[in-house]
Design an enzyme around this catalytic site. Sequence first.
Site, short mmCIF file in Angstrom:
data_model
loop_
_atom_site.label_atom_id
_atom_site.label_comp_id
_atom_site.label_asym_id
_atom_site.label_seq_id
_atom_site.Cartn_x
_atom_site.Cartn_y
_atom_site.Cartn_z
N TYR A 66 0.81 -1.21 0.00
CA TYR A 66 0.00 0.00 0.00
C TYR A 66 0.85 1.26 0.00
O TYR A 66 0.36 2.35 -0.32
CB TYR A 66 -0.93 0.04 1.22
N HIS A 74 0.70 -11.62 1.38
CA HIS A 74 -0.36 -10.84 0.74
C HIS A 74 -1.15 -11.64 -0.30
O HIS A 74 -2.34 -11.38 -0.52
CB HIS A 74 0.22 -9.58 0.09
#
Length: 273
Positions: free
Chosen positions: A52, A110
């Site tokens: 992010y 992830h």
Amino acid sequence: MSIFTKTLPLNTGAEIPVLGFGTWQIKADIAARCVSDALEVGYRHIDTAAAYGNEKGVGEGIRASGLARSDVFVTTKVFAEYKTAELAKRCIESSLANLDLGYVDLLLIHAAKPWEELHDPKAKSYFEENLEVWRVMEGYVKSGDVKAIGVSNFKIPDLKNIIDHAEIQPAANQISVFIGKNEAEMRKFCGERGIIVEAYSPNITGHLKDIGAAVKMAEKYGVSVPQLGIKYDLQIGTVPLPKTTHKEFMIENSSLDFVISDEDMAVLDKVIF
């Protein structure tokens, strides 16, 4: 009881708040403000990721809140593309430094495969690579830098691979769960093994309003469509992670003092998006 004080037990013995604040697509320059606002509203569970690019801001917002570190549950994630021990360690060290919070409550892989291969049926499994990354993560649990470890965007075979070979069992699988995609099989699999299912994008990044049944049901209960989606995810036993940059929606997304009836849940369970 406030939604912010409700928790579910992780298989580590720790507790995870049932409602999280997601920071995907929140830009680095406003992350601190958004996290600070979320904590002021009452959120105590903040979700971020190396990918992010906002971990520094997330950490800054938490530190600025004045809350005790133990009062905020923080999740971050190892890059999906990082499938070696060396890269995993580099990523985790960077995340710990960027967050600057002393430790991470939950660390996830992830995705089971690099993003460009995730939905390619011909892509390799990455079973061995994920185990290599997992063993590095186990080391960070043993050192105390990470309290719990899990996965994200893993399918059942990917999860079985970890379960069958891990010293430390996965605590969570963070996947996309929403009205129209309730992941019943995965929820059953995880539930039988004491693995929490976290639900990202409960509002389908704004597209839940495109589902007529959800709009109609929200009107029936006198709530917004996002509120309905978040409550649905809560009632099926997942941990939703709604994201917004607006404080008024942070408040709205946590105003969930209503119950969707069994009959209406059954209707929503049948929706296909």
